[in-house]
Design an enzyme around this catalytic site. Structure first.
Site, PDB file in Angstrom:
ATOM      1  N   ARG A  64       5.887   0.185  10.071  1.00 45.71           N
ATOM      2  CA  ARG A  64       5.220  -1.127   9.573  1.00 45.71           C
ATOM      3  C   ARG A  64       4.698  -2.031   9.495  1.00 45.71           C
ATOM      4  NH1 ARG A  64       4.741   2.121   4.806  1.00 45.71           N
ATOM      5  NH2 ARG A  64       6.521   3.542   4.163  1.00 45.71           N
ATOM      6  N   GLY A  75       4.377   5.276   6.392  1.00 54.28           N
ATOM      7  CA  GLY A  75       5.641   6.825   5.921  1.00 54.28           C
ATOM      8  C   GLY A  75       5.669   8.072   6.657  1.00 54.28           C
ATOM      9  N   LYS A 134      -4.203   9.295   5.510  1.00 55.72           N
ATOM     10  CA  LYS A 134      -2.477  10.151   5.620  1.00 55.72           C
ATOM     11  C   LYS A 134      -1.793   9.321   4.327  1.00 55.72           C
ATOM     12  CE  LYS A 134       0.878   8.143   6.326  1.00 55.72           C
ATOM     13  NZ  LYS A 134       1.417   6.408   6.098  1.00 55.72           N
ATOM     14  N   THR A 135      -1.188  10.060   3.694  1.00 51.59           N
ATOM     15  CA  THR A 135       0.141   9.765   3.254  1.00 51.59           C
ATOM     16  C   THR A 135       0.585  10.822   1.574  1.00 51.59           C
ATOM     17  OG1 THR A 135       0.943   7.816   0.892  1.00 51.59           O
ATOM     18  CG2 THR A 135      -1.510   8.123   0.691  1.00 51.59           C
ATOM     19  N   ASP A 161       1.525  10.653  -0.622  1.00 55.18           N
ATOM     20  CA  ASP A 161       0.718   9.594  -2.449  1.00 55.18           C
ATOM     21  C   ASP A 161       0.179  10.481  -3.296  1.00 55.18           C
ATOM     22  OD1 ASP A 161       3.625   8.270  -1.795  1.00 55.18           O
ATOM     23  OD2 ASP A 161       3.020   6.347  -2.182  1.00 55.18           O
ATOM     24  N   ASP A 185      -3.276   0.676   3.036  1.00 58.42           N
ATOM     25  CA  ASP A 185      -3.369  -0.619   3.587  1.00 58.42           C
ATOM     26  C   ASP A 185      -4.079  -0.608   4.588  1.00 58.42           C
ATOM     27  OD1 ASP A 185      -2.734  -1.774   1.427  1.00 58.42           O
ATOM     28  OD2 ASP A 185       0.117  -1.080   1.517  1.00 58.42           O
TER      29      ASP A 185
HETATM   30  P1  FBP Z   1       2.932   5.490   2.912  1.00 57.27           P
HETATM   31  O1  FBP Z   1       2.011   5.306   2.063  1.00 57.27           O
HETATM   32  O2  FBP Z   1       3.356   4.630   4.168  1.00 57.27           O
HETATM   33  O3  FBP Z   1       1.655   6.744   3.607  1.00 57.27           O
HETATM   34  O4  FBP Z   1       4.495   6.248   2.474  1.00 57.27           O
HETATM   35  C1  FBP Z   1       4.534   6.699   1.172  1.00 57.27           C
HETATM   36  C2  FBP Z   1       5.932   6.131   0.692  1.00 57.27           C
HETATM   37  O5  FBP Z   1       6.891   8.076   0.797  1.00 57.27           O
HETATM   38  C3  FBP Z   1       6.436   6.578  -1.095  1.00 57.27           C
HETATM   39  O6  FBP Z   1       5.895   7.572  -1.632  1.00 57.27           O
HETATM   40  C4  FBP Z   1       7.664   5.498  -0.545  1.00 57.27           C
HETATM   41  O7  FBP Z   1       7.304   4.443  -1.775  1.00 57.27           O
HETATM   42  C5  FBP Z   1       7.919   4.650   0.505  1.00 57.27           C
HETATM   43  O8  FBP Z   1       6.525   5.611   1.629  1.00 57.27           O
HETATM   44  C6  FBP Z   1       8.741   5.116   1.547  1.00 57.27           C
HETATM   45  O9  FBP Z   1       9.180   4.239   2.131  1.00 57.27           O
HETATM   46  P2  FBP Z   1      10.116   4.033   3.419  1.00 57.27           P
HETATM   47  O10 FBP Z   1      10.285   5.192   3.915  1.00 57.27           O
HETATM   48  O11 FBP Z   1       9.373   3.325   4.411  1.00 57.27           O
HETATM   49  O12 FBP Z   1      10.797   2.825   2.809  1.00 57.27           O
END
Ligand code: FBP
Length: 545
Positions: free
Chosen positions: A141, A77, A198-199, A201, A172
């Site tokens: 992803r 993300g 990065k994230t 979250d 991951d």
């Molecule tokens: P990452 O863990 O890859 O940084 O992504 C975070 C996130 O924004 C989460 O908060 C959310 O659940 C998810 O990505 C949504 O991903 P997508 O837009 O691929 O459905």
């Protein structure tokens, strides 16, 4: 391309670097490290990258560096600041040797496997300085985990004469970066792999990583929006706003937004789990707050909901764990999506089946079907905010009949996730990311592999930050994934005895009953330092500043 006035002015911002990265750099190594748990298993799985020392960059003597070509991948993300990791990396590899080249793999890890890349020249880099988004090269992803993918990647690595690959990702993706580093080290291919935390979250943090990049900007963006809603809500006084915020698993974003905006209610998934709460207990808690405020004449309020809460309700967690095992069975992979729901149901224990059947059909289907490539339930697709407000509405009807509630319950729903993932990085994220990119370049120059770039002491002014690297294996333990035990970076959930949660818990009853909203307003890039350069409340409380 037309640019906004802010974009133009922001392009000229020069991110600050820690002292240790400003001039010539010396590599200072600490003692050997150990994984956080399951040391013997992790050591056996990573014989070439286990136990390496922590690294810190301190001012040193000027040394000559050979040109180094580096490939970069954005994984998962979007998070504000990703472009600055790339610009920091670019500036540092060029500083170490102007002949160095940087290549970006397009649309995530898949770009490495499919040989889809572009050279990142100064012109391109300059277009993206201090901008949000991952659109310079795109993200994806695709899970990098198979030997065939590693070997396919090697072909392009050799063709471009790359010394190293930098993978910018969450827990991951960094776990996979470490597996790739170990594979290339075991094969003696001479290709280094470096990760970057990065994230949005905020759940990739531990004793070495103070925060993942993007969390600061995303939380400030959501808090601005929540503050605006609170002001609207307190002006019209007729709606309860149910606001879901991203954060696939941990509740760091919800908690940080609550600390910034003081809503009437904020759920914290980790507490829901620790207290063994059911969906009904959560609904009951919200309904009681609504009724208490109604008794004071306040038929309005705000509820912040972490998107992952559903997975933390113990009964649903058990159900998801069994669904994961069932869906990992070979037979489940050969049938259609519609058949999968019945297949899953036929394999559930009576207890789990009862929970499954008690959920609204859409939610149950979501839990039974969609997984991302890492096997995670796609919680952002579940409309928890609507599910909860509907259930609260029903509970209030019942309370009304019993004479326990007198009031009106009008609702509005919001989901904040994509609104913040690509925001223009705050000064904190702009500086932090630039320093992470520069650290990654120095780790490569120092010949390191299987490390993640880190920057510590981040609540001090940027010049006092400490840059370096942590062996990825140090952050690993063994966990069950898709039905198998795997080495993974341990995810950081909200700690109920940690300072941020304690601060929230000390005030929430007051915030529930009163209207104590705080309106943070938009991120400011220029102005007084207390307005522009504050870290998140989470980081400040954790670092006790
Ligand atoms: P990452 O863990 O890859 O940084 O992504 C975070 C996130 O924004 C989460 O908060 C959310 O659940 C998810 O990505 C949504 O991903 P997508 O837009 O691929 O459905």
């Amino acid at each position: 391309m037309t640019k906004s006035a802010l974009q133009v002015a922001r392009a000229a911002y020069q991110p600050k670097l820690p002292k240790g990265l400003q001039g010539a750099v010396k590599v200072q190594e600490g003692a050997p490290t150990q994984s956080v748990d399951n040391q013997e298993e992790i050591k056996a799985l990573f014989p070439n990258t286990y136990g390496m020392p922590l690294v810190e960059f301190v001012p040193g003597e000027e040394t000559k560096h050979d040109p180094m070509n580096v490939g970069i991948i954005l994984s998962g993300g979007q998070a504000p600041g990703g472009h600055n990791v790339i610009t920091g990396l670019f500036d540092m590899v060029k500083k170490l040797n102007p002949e160095s080249r940087l290549y970006g793999f397009i649309l995530g890890p898949g770009g490495l496997v499919d040989h889809n890349y572009m050279e990142l020249t100064k012109d391109i880099i300059d277009e993206y300085r201090n901008t949000g988004g991952f659109d310079m090269i795109g993200s994806g992803r695709t899970k990098l985990e198979k030997v065939e993918q590693f070997e396919k990647g090697l072909e392009i690595i050799r063709q471009l004469n790359l010394k190293a690959i930098v993978i910018i990702g969450g827990d991951d993706s960094n776990t996979n970066a470490c597996v790739l580093a170990e594979y290339y080290a075991a094969k003696k291919y001479g290709v280094q792999v470096i990760g970057c935390p990065k994230t949005i979250d905020g759940d990739l943090k531990n004793s070495q990583i103070e925060t993942s990049f993007g969390f600061d900007t995303a939380c400030k963006t959501y808090s601005e929006l929540i503050g605006n809603i609170e002001r609207d809500c307190n002006s019209a006084r007729k709606y309860w706003h149910f606001i879901k915020v991203m954060g696939r698993s941990a509740s760091h974003i919800a908690l940080e937004c609550a600390l910034q905006t003081q809503p009437n209610i904020c759920l914290v998934s980790e507490e829901v789990e620790a207290k063994g709460m059911s969906l009904d207990d959560i609904v009951d808690y919200i309904a009681k707050v609504v009724a208490a405020r109604a008794a004071d004449g306040n038929n309005f309020g705000t509820v912040v909901i972490p998107e992952g809460v559903i997975e933390f309700i113990p009964a649903i967690k058990k159900l998801i764990a069994q669904l994961n095992d069932v869906l990992a069975l070979p037979e489940a992979k050969t049938i259609s999506r519609d058949e999968q729901v019945d297949f899953a149901k036929s394999h559930l224990t009576p207890e789990n089946l009862a929970v499954f059947n008690s959920l609204p059909v859409g939610v149950a289907r979501q839990l039974a079907l969609d997984r991302d490539p890492h096997g995670n339930v796609q919680v952002s697709l579940i409309e928890t905010e609507k599910l909860l407000s509907e259930m609260v509405g029903k509970k209030l009807d019942q309370m009304k009949k019993e004479g326990k509630y007198v009031g009106k319950f009008g609702t509005q729903h919001h989901f904040f996730g994509y609104e913040g993932r690509c925001a223009a990085p705050s000064n904190f994220d702009a500086d932090y990311c630039y320093a992470l990119g520069a650290s990654a370049a120095q780790l490569i120059a120092a010949g390191k592999t299987g490390y993640m770039a880190i920057v510590k002491n981040t609540t001090a002014p940027a010049a006092e930050w400490k840059a370096g690297g942590v062996p990825i294996t140090m952050m690993m333990n063994m966990e069950k994934r898709n039905g198998e035990m795997k080495p993974v970076i341990r995810k950081a959930l909200v700690e109920l005895d940690g300072a941020p949660f304690k601060e929230f818990a000390a005030h929430r009853d007051e915030w529930a009953r009163k209207t104590a909203y705080v309106y943070p307003g938009p991120i400011q890039y220029w102005g007084p330092t207390e307005v522009c350069d504050q870290p998140t409340k989470t980081l400040a409380l954790e670092q006790k500043r």
